[in-house]
Design an enzyme around this catalytic site. Structure first.
Site, PDB file in Angstrom:
ATOM      1  N   ALA A  19       0.878  -1.162   0.000  1.00  0.00           N
ATOM      2  CA  ALA A  19       0.000   0.000   0.000  1.00  0.00           C
ATOM      3  C   ALA A  19       0.916   1.213   0.000  1.00  0.00           C
ATOM      4  O   ALA A  19       1.885   1.244   0.741  1.00  0.00           O
ATOM      5  CB  ALA A  19      -0.907  -0.005   1.230  1.00  0.00           C
ATOM      6  N   CYS A  20       0.610   2.219  -0.824  1.00  0.00           N
ATOM      7  CA  CYS A  20       1.637   3.193  -1.143  1.00  0.00           C
ATOM      8  C   CYS A  20       1.077   4.592  -1.242  1.00  0.00           C
ATOM      9  O   CYS A  20      -0.122   4.830  -1.154  1.00  0.00           O
ATOM     10  CB  CYS A  20       2.279   2.829  -2.488  1.00  0.00           C
ATOM     11  SG  CYS A  20       2.588   1.076  -2.723  1.00  0.00           S
ATOM     12  N   GLY A  21       1.999   5.542  -1.466  1.00  0.00           N
ATOM     13  CA  GLY A  21       1.644   6.900  -1.808  1.00  0.00           C
ATOM     14  C   GLY A  21       2.201   7.227  -3.176  1.00  0.00           C
ATOM     15  O   GLY A  21       3.336   6.863  -3.506  1.00  0.00           O
ATOM     16  N   ARG A  50       3.549   7.413   3.966  1.00  0.00           N
ATOM     17  CA  ARG A  50       2.873   6.377   3.197  1.00  0.00           C
ATOM     18  C   ARG A  50       3.811   5.220   2.896  1.00  0.00           C
ATOM     19  O   ARG A  50       3.374   4.162   2.432  1.00  0.00           O
ATOM     20  CB  ARG A  50       2.348   6.955   1.866  1.00  0.00           C
ATOM     21  CG  ARG A  50       1.324   8.055   2.006  1.00  0.00           C
ATOM     22  CD  ARG A  50       0.047   7.559   2.666  1.00  0.00           C
ATOM     23  NE  ARG A  50      -0.665   6.634   1.813  1.00  0.00           N
ATOM     24  CZ  ARG A  50      -1.668   6.986   1.013  1.00  0.00           C
ATOM     25  NH1 ARG A  50      -2.064   8.243   0.953  1.00  0.00           N
ATOM     26  NH2 ARG A  50      -2.285   6.092   0.276  1.00  0.00           N
ATOM     27  N   ASN A 244      -0.944   2.838  -6.636  1.00  0.00           N
ATOM     28  CA  ASN A 244      -1.322   2.605  -5.247  1.00  0.00           C
ATOM     29  C   ASN A 244      -2.549   1.716  -5.245  1.00  0.00           C
ATOM     30  O   ASN A 244      -3.617   2.125  -5.704  1.00  0.00           O
ATOM     31  CB  ASN A 244      -1.634   3.928  -4.537  1.00  0.00           C
ATOM     32  CG  ASN A 244      -2.182   3.707  -3.148  1.00  0.00           C
ATOM     33  OD1 ASN A 244      -1.862   2.723  -2.489  1.00  0.00           O
ATOM     34  ND2 ASN A 244      -3.040   4.617  -2.694  1.00  0.00           N
TER      35      ASN A 244
END
Length: 933
Positions: A19-21, A50, A244
């Site tokens: 899970a990311c930015g 993030r 994302n």
């Protein structure tokens, strides 16, 4: 380089998710500057939260930046001459850490460059400063060298011609040179990334801090690996995207892409395309595989927005107000490929246009800002840049299925409607759809023979039907059109430990969405879901034609006997040659056991391959004609085996796959068949059983056709519910997605017939499966020829305890002991209850019952050194079970118990009543906030 361990125990690197930015900044007018690169780096640093770090706080999960080629910078730092901007391609090679191995890899790459007819301009050592990164990242750190290539003196290249040749070169290097990875190799863009925290990126790569390094855009990404081992290649961005979210259907998407390679042909690539195959990298992350597919679609001739909309279409199937031109565009492309489905915010660029799109549900939010001087910022959250609000002329959030696009060549934002209108007007898609698609209901009616009661019962015995299933499952589904409601879980033995003959379906468990990957609400979000599918051959994905949508539209993947007859005899009038059917029996000599089953499956392989070579377009696998000597191959085994056989032969997309089966009767069965590649299922015996129940008066006040429709409706709704638990919206994406795990099947069997499925514990092979089929077959064809007179079918006992049925951990005896112990407050009876449950567990009812303590390996710990019970229980914590998932009494009891013990209970996403919130004896210590939306 990857630092990921090999599969071991319950760990497999394929389970990794993140899970990311993500963010991008761009000068709308295409003005290049170092300031724009710095804005990108600032945005990245503001997404630091993030991302994540490991046990060492100076080892990041991943950070990266994609920019335009800084031509002026490279001309000053390279010690070799460069041709005109746009006439050379460059990329950072992640080479082996060992200097000798890196040199050898570079030599191998040089040879491939020359064999591709390209000119090696030179290698540049990429300056790095690794003083700030942790040991774990340093141990995995590759050697960094930039490769510069161009067209030969005799054949100079630029533009898309150079991009395609660089793409083929990069794919060949990936296939032929071990332990080498290129984040990018392009004449338009370059990627700097690694196993870094966001502030470390510009410190590690001094190039990014150089004032001469300029670009008009920057795409950045901060990675949080939710259950992964970080690595240098897994950082984003990739070649054209940063992402994302999660692609839940990626296994199926990869399989379909591999199958399509057999039909690939491209004037744009010419003879070079074959050298780039396979396109998809097995075992790569979902984003990496998404990027590989998108890059191919773009380089083959489509604009990047066009390719993105093919892979992530908006919800068009049930959108009543969508204009016909837009619906036709999406429907045509749905005949070419399935959506890549899952919660996702995807940013993309080719170096000239840069944009972003959300999945059809909008489960990964993103926002954008536009300033008066042409700065555009898009990010997965607000606040990534400190912007003077007085200069903001436009801001907003991305909408589900809508595209946000900036074109630096035109110096403007291109609106979603303009993008899609332009793409839709490029071809007469409405005419193509009208001429090509055929609806199943419009085919002329055909008819099958109606079986007699005695033959129905015999078939029911062959396929292991029980009277319990007729009463609890089939009758309610036929009468009400809905799957019966039952409790979660089961207390019966898993199939591999059961002493009874179990269907192969029972050896598979469904996967489901987790916290970073929310499920759908298929009832309230019905507009974004679709159970419509198409049957028939696909065309060349890279160069589609009007004939590419020549397919049959099915409203549901479950079809009636009459609808199957339409497909079986579709060309009887001689006007449907493009849908030539081929039906084959899926039977094997029951006396020959597992080896006989294996030979029969491979015989089906050969016959299906020959049929496709002879022009067959619809393959129908049938087990209807079993006999005293021939038993049915489990439909799931045969269908998945044929599906994967055709994928390996790269002919799967040339045909539609239909199964006429007697064993499928539950929603779980239908979901498995679809998940392993079946387009249409005809559960003929379920329909015949329903007819029999009506004839015998068990189901009353309903016609047979209506009962069939109700059963199809119940199965369709049930499959949609299962899809929704995985965050998958369309059955087209779900088909072949393989969102299951095998429990109790041997890895050899899984690898051969269910390729890509995980079976963490190993288990049985074809011999045991054949033995279970034979046990059911003997019920219909007893060896002595004498049938059991006292009952037509076995009783069952899978769903409710029966004396002669499957054993249950909670049976009348254990339930009585529990009730008696609590009513009489008798601890001795309670211990008898737990002893009974434990004994049953050890009698091969549960996996945990197989576990044994290994005694004598370590010295015993004196009891006085062991923590007290009162101390241990303070670390107890209940799972996050919401109020709605259990009951008020159970929810409060758990909270009271944890409070008395000193442990912690969790409210779950349902929260808790205000009255309990203020009561220290009944309130939960952990308050959970809803994770979905």
């Amino acid at each position: 380089m990857t630092h990921s361990p090999a599969p071991q125990g319950l760990y497999d690197p394929a389970f990794e998710h993140d899970a990311c930015g993500v963010a991008f900044v761009v000068d709308m007018h295409g003005r290049k500057s170092h300031a724009m690169v710095q804005r990108g780096l600032d945005s990245l640093c503001n997404l630091d939260h993030r991302g994540a770090t490991g046990a060492e706080d100076n080892v990041g999960d991943g950070a990266g930046i994609l920019t335009q080629i800084p031509d002026a910078f490279f001309r000053e730092v390279c010690d070799f001459d460069l041709p005109d901007a746009g006439s050379y391609a460059v990329g950072i090679g992640f080479l082996p850490k060992d200097a000798a191995a890196a040199g050898k890899a570079a030599d191998s790459i040089d040879k491939i460059v020359h064999s591709e007819g390209l000119r090696l301009l030179g290698w540049r050592e990429v300056p790095i400063d690794d003083s700030m990164i942790g040991r774990f990242a340093q141990d995995a750190q590759p050697t960094f060298r930039q490769l510069f290539v161009a067209g030969s003196e005799a054949e100079p290249l630029d533009g898309m011609d150079l991009e395609r040749r660089a793409f083929v070169l990069r794919k060949r290097v990936e296939h032929e040179v071990e332990d080498v990875y290129f984040p990018s190799l392009s004449a338009r863009t370059i990627v700097y990334k690694g196993m870094l925290t966001t502030p470390q990126l510009s410190e590690f790569f001094p190039d990014l801090r150089d004032e001469r390094f300029s670009s008009a855009l920057a795409l950045v990404h901060s990675r949080f690996s939710t259950n992964t081992f970080p690595s240098w290649p897994l950082a984003h961005p990739y070649r054209v995207v940063a992402h994302n979210g999660e692609i839940n259907t990626v296994q199926g998407n990869e399989n379909w892409m591999r199958a399509r390679e057999g039909a690939f042909a491209s004037d744009a690539f010419g003879e070079h395309l074959d050298k780039a195959l396979p396109i998809m990298t097995a075992g790569a992350s979902d984003t990496a595989r998404f990027d590989e597919c998108l890059e191919l679609l773009h380089l083959a001739g489509r604009s990047l927005p066009h390719a993105v909309l093919m892979m992530v279409p908006e919800a068009w199937e049930n959108h009543e107000t969508m204009p016909d031109w837009k619906r036709a565009f999406y429907q045509y492309h749905s005949s070419l490929m399935e959506p890549w489905d899952g919660p996702a915010s995807i940013a993309f660029t080719d170096g000239t246009v840069i944009g972003a799109v959300l999945d059809r549900n909008g489960l990964r939010p993103s926002r954008y800002w536009v300033t008066e001087d042409g700065l555009v910022v898009m990010a997965s959250e607000v606040g990534v840049l400190d912007i003077d609000q007085a200069t903001v002329v436009r801001k907003g959030r991305l909408q589900p299925g809508r595209m946000f696009l900036v074109d630096t060549a035109e110096g403007r934002i291109v609106e979603d409607e303009e993008i899609k209108r332009g793409l839709a007007d490029a071809q007469p898609y409405e005419d193509w759809i009208h001429d090509g698609l055929i609806r199943l209901e419009d085919l002329p009616p055909r008819f099958l023979l109606t079986p007699q009661h005695s033959s129905v019962v015999k078939h029911q015995r062959v396929f292991g039907y029980t009277s319990e299933e007729l009463k609890i499952l089939l009758a309610p589904m036929a009468a009400k059109g809905a799957e019966p409601i039952g409790s979660m879980g089961t207390d019966t033995p898993v199939a591999v430990l059961s002493e009874r003959s179990r269907l192969l379906f029972d050896y598979f468990t469904q996967q489901f969405a987790q916290v970073t990957n929310p499920p759908l609400d298929a009832i309230r979000e019905e507009q974004v879901t679709s159970m419509q599918t198409t049957l028939g051959p696909e065309g060349n994905l890279l160069e589609p034609t009007p004939a590419s949508c020549r397919q049959i539209v099915l409203p549901s993947p479950i079809i009636s006997n009459e609808e199957l007859a339409k497909l079986l005899y579709i060309n009887d009038d001689g006007d449907m040659g493009g849908f030539k059917p081929f039906a084959i029996d899926g039977l094997y000599p029951v006396a020959e056991g597992g080896e006989g089953m294996r030979r029969a499956i491979h015989d089906v392989f050969h016959k299906v391959s020959d049929a496709i070579a002879d022009g067959a377009k619809v393959i129908i696998l049938s087990d209807r004609h079993s006999s005293s000597e021939l038993a049915p191959i489990p439909s799931l085994l045969l269908a998945s085996a044929v599906h994967h056989h055709l994928i390996r032969e790269k002919t799967r997309t040339q045909v539609g796959l239909v199964v006429e089966c007697g064993d499928a009767r539950e929603v779980h069965h239908m979901a498995l068949l679809i998940g392993y590649g079946v387009t249409a299922i005809n559960p003929y015996l379920a329909f015949e059983t329903i007819d029999d129940l009506i004839d015998e008066g068990v189901i009353a006040d309903i016609s047979k056709p209506q009962a069939h429709r109700n059963f199809i409706k119940a199965c369709t709704k049930g499959v949609l519910k299962i899809m929704s638990k995985m965050g998958i919206s369309t059955v087209a994406s779900y088909t072949g997605a393989q969102t299951f795990e095998a429990l109790g099947l041997g890895q050899d069997l899984v690898d051969e017939y269910f390729s890509g499925t995980h079976s963490q514990l190993g288990g049985v092979g074809l011999e045991v499966i054949a033995a279970e089929v034979a046990a059911r077959h003997r019920m219909a064809y007893p060896e002595n020829g004498i049938e059991q007179p006292h009952q037509a079918l076995m009783g069952g006992g899978e769903y409710q305890w029966r004396r002669d049925g499957e054993p249950h951990l909670f049976n009348p005896e254990t339930v009585f002991r529990l009730q008696h112990a609590t009513r009489e407050r008798r601890y001795d009876i309670f211990k008898a209850y737990t002893r009974g449950v434990d004994d049953q567990s050890e009698n091969l009812m549960t996996l945990r019952g197989l576990l044994k303590f290994k005694a004598g390996l370590r010295p015993a710990v004196p009891l006085e050194e062991v923590e007290s019970v009162s101390s241990i229980v303070k670390r107890f914590s209940t799972g996050a079970m919401s109020y709605g998932s259990i009951s008020q009494e159970a929810h409060e009891t758990l909270a009271i118990a944890m409070n008395r013990l000193g442990g912690k209970s969790n409210t779950g996403e349902g929260g808790e009543d205000v009255d309990r919130l203020l009561d220290p004896t009944r309130r939960s210590a952990v308050k959970q906030i809803a994770s979905g939306r």
